[in-house]
Write an enzyme that holds these catalytic residues in place. Structure first.
Site, PDB file in Angstrom:
ATOM      1  N   HIS A 191     -30.371 -52.193  59.102  1.00 63.18           N
ATOM      2  CA  HIS A 191     -30.343 -53.657  59.292  1.00 63.18           C
ATOM      3  C   HIS A 191     -29.910 -54.419  58.042  1.00 63.18           C
ATOM      4  O   HIS A 191     -30.666 -55.194  57.469  1.00 63.18           O
ATOM      5  CB  HIS A 191     -31.687 -54.199  59.811  1.00 63.18           C
ATOM      6  CG  HIS A 191     -32.916 -53.523  59.255  1.00 63.18           C
ATOM      7  ND1 HIS A 191     -33.169 -53.436  57.912  1.00 63.18           N
ATOM      8  CD2 HIS A 191     -33.942 -52.902  59.879  1.00 63.18           C
ATOM      9  CE1 HIS A 191     -34.307 -52.789  57.737  1.00 63.18           C
ATOM     10  NE2 HIS A 191     -34.799 -52.445  58.909  1.00 63.18           N
ATOM     11  N   ASP A 264     -32.411 -52.439  65.988  1.00 63.51           N
ATOM     12  CA  ASP A 264     -33.758 -52.743  65.479  1.00 63.51           C
ATOM     13  C   ASP A 264     -34.570 -53.494  66.528  1.00 63.51           C
ATOM     14  O   ASP A 264     -35.390 -54.353  66.184  1.00 63.51           O
ATOM     15  CB  ASP A 264     -33.707 -53.524  64.168  1.00 63.51           C
ATOM     16  CG  ASP A 264     -35.031 -53.467  63.417  1.00 63.51           C
ATOM     17  OD1 ASP A 264     -35.877 -52.617  63.762  1.00 63.51           O
ATOM     18  OD2 ASP A 264     -35.236 -54.279  62.494  1.00 63.51           O
TER      19      ASP A 264
HETATM   20  O1  DOR Z   1     -38.911 -56.969  61.986  1.00 62.09           O
HETATM   21  C1  DOR Z   1     -39.190 -55.793  61.958  1.00 62.09           C
HETATM   22  N1  DOR Z   1     -39.978 -55.226  62.902  1.00 62.09           N
HETATM   23  N2  DOR Z   1     -38.737 -55.053  60.955  1.00 62.09           N
HETATM   24  C2  DOR Z   1     -39.122 -53.784  60.793  1.00 62.09           C
HETATM   25  O2  DOR Z   1     -38.677 -53.167  59.861  1.00 62.09           O
HETATM   26  C3  DOR Z   1     -40.125 -53.166  61.685  1.00 62.09           C
HETATM   27  C4  DOR Z   1     -40.125 -53.808  62.970  1.00 62.09           C
HETATM   28  C5  DOR Z   1     -41.315 -53.446  63.830  1.00 62.09           C
HETATM   29  O3  DOR Z   1     -41.663 -52.262  63.881  1.00 62.09           O
HETATM   30  O4  DOR Z   1     -41.870 -54.335  64.464  1.00 62.09           O
HETATM   31 ZN    ZN Z   2     -36.743 -51.260  62.519  1.00 61.36          ZN
END
Ligand code: DOR
Ligand code: ZN
Length: 364
Positions: A191, A264
């Site tokens: 990301h 992501d």
């Molecule tokens: O925004 C995020 N959510 N960034 C991350 O790196 C982990 C992810 C999550 O697992 O909810």
């Molecule tokens: Zn992630």
């Protein structure tokens, strides 16, 4: 067909696009599917768009062993909708005590394809992550030897560092030294959100690659505060200034082989995000391809979508490209605003919005 021929054929086919395009089935190289009821609620969206997904290991407890990864993979396979051929590609969560032998075991037994490096405390369920990257030297040396990639959440964890500078500080203080110390290590910077990180990826390709999410291509940091606080646009790394967003759009549509999809997609219950201390993560699994194709269309680069979506990632991981195709139609449609899970719901990124592109037929 060799890869060069594939890329040329792909560009030629897409140039004829009018009402839509048909591309080789894509993969999502960065997915959070969670577990239990949440897994069952979100998996159909990812499995409906992508043939394979790299599954993030930040469960509670995290997936740190070969046995845990194999069991999690079985639960994902069992949760697939009827008839789905979605293939989960597993990862190992690195901790300060990860052993090189366990890493190699899971890789040689084909249980996992990569390891995930979360600096300790950097994001959701990252508190078991790595406190001292240099302390993992034996693990990285082994990974270098066996050709196993490390996938990095690249943000500094020092709370004194401004949240919008955390990616840049990590790259200078941790990523560049890691790349210098391990010249053969394959790295995915996950990301990517800044212009400078894009340059680092390009400068170290092809052993370094970068994934870019759909949401970071369409929102900037101001979007999070547009008309009020919008918790469903909050993720980590947090969206940056507009010039970074424009650089991300330029990079993904450039045709450079070092960039590929990593949505992501990170589901959380709405109640956990609409809270005094809301958690990070955007559930983009239901509108990911629609958003990517819209961006490529707006940038006049539909002929380059297939490389970003379906070829570059497989090439980096040394995996075959998928057979079959997916149709993307220039036909406005909207997804529901949320999906139910247990007694709550997960808000869908761009849910309820008429998106100018929709997903058509998948052919295997
Ligand atoms: O925004 C995020 N959510 N960034 C991350 O790196 C982990 C992810 C999550 O697992 O909810
Ligand atoms: Zn992630």
């Amino acid at each position: 067909m060799n890869l060069d021929t594939l890329f040329e054929a792909s560009a030629a086919a897409c140039k004829q696009a009018v009402d839509g395009i048909t591309i080789r089935r894509p993969d999502d190289w960065h997915v959070h599917l969670r577990d239990g009821a949440m897994l069952r609620a979100v998996l159909p969206f990812t499995a409906g768009q992508f043939a394979r997904g790299i599954i993030m290991p930040n469960l509670v407890p995290p997936v740190t062993t070969v046995a845990a990864a194999a069991a999690y993979r079985d639960r994902i396979l069992a949760a697939r909708p009827a008839g789905s051929d979605f293939e989960p590609l597993m990862t190992c969560y690195l901790t300060d005590t990860t052993s090189p032998d366990e890493i190699e075991k899971g890789y040689s037994e084909r249980v996992w394809v990569a390891a995930k490096l979360y600096p300790a405390g950097v994001t959701t369920n990252a508190h078991h992550g790595v406190t001292d990257i240099k302390g993992l030297r034996p693990v990285f040396e082994r990974m270098e030897r066996i050709g196993m990639p490390v996938l990095i959440h690249g943000e500094a964890t020092d709370p004194a560092v401004d949240v919008f500078d955390r990616e840049a500080v990590f790259m200078e203080q941790s990523l560049l030294p890691l790349l210098r110390d391990h010249l053969g290590l394959k790295v995915v910077i996950e990301h990517v959100t800044t212009r400078e990180t894009l340059e680092i990826v390009r400068a170290h390709a092809p052993r370094v690659a970068g994934t870019v999410t759909p949401h970071h291509l369409v929102i900037n940091r101001t979007s999070i505060f547009q008309g009020g606080l919008r918790p469903h646009l909050y993720c980590l790394p947090v969206a940056k200034r507009e010039h970074h967003r424009l650089a991300l759009r330029e990079a993904v549509t450039s045709g450079d082989g070092c960039f590929f999809i990593g949505t992501d997609t990170a589901p959380h219950l709405a109640s956990a995000k609409e809270a005094a201390c809301g958690c990070a993560g955007v559930f983009v699994g239901a509108t990911a391809l629609q958003t990517y194709v819209q961006v490529f269309d707006e940038e006049g680069a539909l002929d380059r979508l297939e490389a970003f979506a379906s070829l570059n990632g497989a090439n980096f991981y040394g995996l075959p490209v998928n057979n079959g195709t997916i149709e993307l139609k220039r036909h406005a449609a909207s997804m529901p605003s949320a999906v139910s899970v247990d007694d709550g719901e997960i808000v869908i990124f761009r849910g309820g919005e008429a998106i100018p592109w929709s997903v058509g037929e998948v052919r295997r």
